[in-house]
Each structure stands twice: as C-alpha cells, then as structure tokens.
Design a protein around this motif. Sequence first.
Motif, short mmCIF file in Angstrom:
data_model
loop_
_atom_site.label_atom_id
_atom_site.label_comp_id
_atom_site.label_asym_id
_atom_site.label_seq_id
_atom_site.Cartn_x
_atom_site.Cartn_y
_atom_site.Cartn_z
N TYR A 297 9.24 4.34 1.83
CA TYR A 297 8.65 4.97 0.81
C TYR A 297 8.56 6.48 0.97
CZ TYR A 297 8.06 0.07 -0.43
OH TYR A 297 8.15 -1.33 -0.79
N GLN A 298 8.98 7.10 1.97
CA GLN A 298 8.80 8.40 2.22
C GLN A 298 7.29 8.90 2.16
OE1 GLN A 298 12.38 10.61 1.02
NE2 GLN A 298 12.70 9.71 2.80
N ILE A 299 6.36 8.27 2.83
CA ILE A 299 4.95 8.54 2.87
C ILE A 299 4.46 9.36 3.80
CG2 ILE A 299 2.51 7.52 2.66
CD1 ILE A 299 4.52 6.82 0.26
N ASP A 300 3.59 10.63 3.53
CA ASP A 300 2.86 11.17 4.52
C ASP A 300 1.88 10.28 5.17
OD1 ASP A 300 1.32 12.91 5.90
OD2 ASP A 300 0.85 14.28 4.11
N ALA B 283 1.19 -1.22 0.04
CA ALA B 283 0.09 -0.09 0.01
C ALA B 283 0.81 1.11 0.03
CB ALA B 283 -0.85 -0.10 1.10
N CYS B 284 2.08 1.26 0.67
CA CYS B 284 2.81 2.48 0.92
C CYS B 284 3.67 2.47 -0.56
CB CYS B 284 3.97 2.21 2.03
SG CYS B 284 3.01 2.52 3.71
N LEU B 285 4.07 1.36 -1.10
CA LEU B 285 4.79 1.54 -2.24
C LEU B 285 3.77 2.14 -3.47
CD1 LEU B 285 6.83 0.69 -4.73
CD2 LEU B 285 5.79 -1.48 -4.75
N GLN B 286 2.25 1.80 -3.42
CA GLN B 286 1.15 2.39 -4.21
C GLN B 286 1.18 3.80 -4.12
OE1 GLN B 286 -0.87 0.31 -6.83
NE2 GLN B 286 -0.28 2.34 -7.20
N LEU B 287 1.09 4.13 -2.94
CA LEU B 287 1.09 5.49 -2.50
C LEU B 287 2.34 6.29 -3.13
CD1 LEU B 287 -0.05 5.71 1.12
CD2 LEU B 287 -1.42 6.79 -0.72
N GLY C 208 1.43 12.07 -9.94
CA GLY C 208 0.87 13.45 -9.53
C GLY C 208 -0.46 13.21 -8.99
N ILE C 209 -0.74 11.80 -8.56
CA ILE C 209 -1.97 11.44 -7.71
C ILE C 209 -1.38 11.66 -6.34
CG2 ILE C 209 -3.57 9.82 -7.07
CD1 ILE C 209 -3.03 8.55 -9.72
N LYS C 210 -1.65 12.87 -5.68
CA LYS C 210 -1.13 13.13 -4.30
C LYS C 210 -2.08 13.07 -3.16
CE LYS C 210 3.06 15.36 -5.98
NZ LYS C 210 3.35 15.46 -7.20
N GLN C 211 -3.14 13.00 -3.27
CA GLN C 211 -4.16 13.46 -2.27
C GLN C 211 -4.94 12.25 -1.91
OE1 GLN C 211 -3.57 15.97 -0.16
NE2 GLN C 211 -2.08 16.65 -1.49
N ILE C 212 -4.72 11.14 -2.49
CA ILE C 212 -5.57 10.00 -2.33
C ILE C 212 -5.12 9.26 -1.09
CG2 ILE C 212 -6.40 7.75 -3.37
CD1 ILE C 212 -7.78 10.16 -4.65
N ARG C 213 -6.01 8.81 -0.20
CA ARG C 213 -5.49 8.11 0.87
C ARG C 213 -6.06 6.62 0.75
NH1 ARG C 213 -8.26 10.86 5.54
NH2 ARG C 213 -10.14 8.92 5.39
N ILE C 214 -5.14 5.83 1.25
CA ILE C 214 -5.32 4.22 1.05
C ILE C 214 -5.52 3.90 2.35
CG2 ILE C 214 -4.27 2.05 0.52
CD1 ILE C 214 -2.57 3.29 -1.69
N ALA C 215 -6.68 2.81 2.55
CA ALA C 215 -7.03 2.31 3.91
C ALA C 215 -6.69 0.85 3.64
CB ALA C 215 -8.45 2.47 3.95
#
Length: 277
Positions: free
Chosen positions: A140-143, A98-102, A109-116
Amino acid sequence: IVKNNGSPGVGFYHDEMTQAFPNRMIMETHLRRAVELNELTLHYQPQVDLQNGEITSVEALLRWNNRKFGAVPPSEFIPIAEENGLIHSIGAWVIDQACLQLKTWALQGIKQIRIAVNISPKQFTQTDFDQVIMNALKKYQIDPRLLEIEITESAMSNMNTTLIMLKKLKKIGVKISVDDFGTGYSSLNYLRLFPIDILKIDQSFVREIQSECKDAAITKTIIHLAHSLGLEVVAEGVEEIEQVSFLRNEQCQKGQGYFFSKPLPSEEMEKKLLDIV
Ligand code: C2E
Ligand code: MG
Ligand code: MG
Ligand code: MG
C-alpha cells in the motif's frame, strides 16, 4: 457478564453475544473461516495529545462478529487463535487491513495519523514477522513511521531473538510500543537494550490514580522514566476528567480511553479525523 459453560477456563456466554457458542470446538470451526467470510473488522480508538487535545494516532482493535453466534470479544478468541495457530493468518490480516486503512485515509487527506496494531507474542516470535510487515507496507506504499507495533512484555522473553527482530523492525522504520507496560515480567534491562519508542501505561494503574497513592506513584514513575529515556508515553484506560488533569500535570504526552472515545468503526473514526463530527 461472562458465565462459564463448564469447560475449563473459557466462558462462552457473553452479554454482547446474540447466541453463545455451544462449545470451544464449534467456536474454533467458525474462527477458522472468519477471515474469508469477512467477519473480522478493525475498530479504531484515538490517542489524544494531552496538551492540545488533537488526535495523533489510533489503536486498531479487532472485532469478530460471527453471523450465527454474534459478537465475540478479543479476550475470548485471541487466546484460542494463539493456541491453534490461527493467530498468524488473523494477525497478517490485521496488519494488511491497517495498512489499507492508512492508504485510504491518505487518499482522503488524512496523512499524519499513525495506526497502532496489537501483535501477539506468538506472531512476534515468527522468524519472518518482519517480512509480513514489510510486504504490507510495500503493497500500500505506506510510510513506515505511520505504523506502530504494540508488543507486550511477554513477547520479550527471549532477549536474543527479541533484539534481532526489534532491530529488523527498527530498520524498516516502524514505531515500537510496549503495551500494558508494568504488568508483565518487566525488566528495566530491556528498556536499555531494545529499540523501543513508546510506553503504554496499563489501564490498571491509571484507573485509580485519583484514589490510590500507589497507583499514582507508579504512573508518575513510568511517565518520568519515559521522559528520561526519551520515549513517548501513553496512558491507557482514561475515563475521567480528573485522570486527564493528573496526567497533564505529570506531563504525560498522550491519553487513550473512553473519556476521549470508545473504539469506533472505520467510517466513524474517519468522520472524527476529517472533523465532520
Ligand atoms: P489492549 O491492546 O490493551 O487494548 C485496550 C483495551 O482496553 C481494548 O479492549 C479497549 O477497547 C479497552 N479500552 C479502551 N479504553 C478503555 C477505557 O477507558 N476503559 C476500559 N475499561 N477499557 C478501555 P478490547 O478491544 O476488548 O481488546 C482487548 C485486548 O485484546 C487488547 O488489549 C489486546 O491485547 C487484544 N487485541 C485486540 N485486538 C487485537 C489484535 O488485532 N491482535 C491481537 N493479537 N490482540 C488484540
Ligand atoms: Mg494494545
Ligand atoms: Mg493495553
Ligand atoms: Mg492487553
């Protein structure tokens, strides 16, 4: 259609399967190698803002396609993975993926989508579960706000350990949602004590909101409860336009279900998010 093969409690014959597992032991043997053989994938189902129709987040749903026996639904292999402990490695893979996908989406450029992601109670009570989350976010340096942890009420049985873990997760900054809300041994006390961000109304309540006044009443009550507590609320299993109207009327923020989209493979979800389809 699930038929039972005679072994207690588990049906191995499924219409999505190309062939059925002869028995549970053989299924376990294959499940043990599923990660390394790349047989697991995540599909993504959108959660849609009911006011403007925009996709705000997606839920990651695990799929297992065994090369010999075909597709196995999570309702069949997750309980087995929970029993034999494989859920820890499978669960860690899900979080990593999921983090890799983010990361991949952010680069596009898809930056605001959250993954649950769905977290099994077994995983959640693992004492270093917060480390698993932290490591993946770091890698993956994810917010952290883009990752959501879905737990069920059954993961909350022990007040003390649950509170400690939830506080650690809150500190990391990930979002926390209660999946299938209303179907477990709900205690309103935990809503008071635990740092929860989102309630997901179980699809069993949503299904009959048009015809069953009890289901309608419960759904409304959960929405209002979420509002009063300042929580986000998502209705699961939305299949029909009438349900959308009802939920919109009650100011339910988000909906998820076949009405909007079934869970999609990553590339298809990506096209949707990039507005290509
Ligand atoms: P869940 O987390 O409550 O996920 C929602 C389930 O409802 C998914 O089933 C989804 O495909 C299905 N669904 C979505 N929209 C609709 C709709 O409009 N109508 C109906 N009838 N169903 C809808 P799925 O993918 O078979 O997953 C079943 C359960 O397996 C999940 O329930 C979750 O508890 C578990 N699961 C899935 N992935 C994972 C995972 O990565 N880890 C863990 N621990 N559990 C998982
Ligand atoms: Mg879920
Ligand atoms: Mg659910
Ligand atoms: Mg569930």
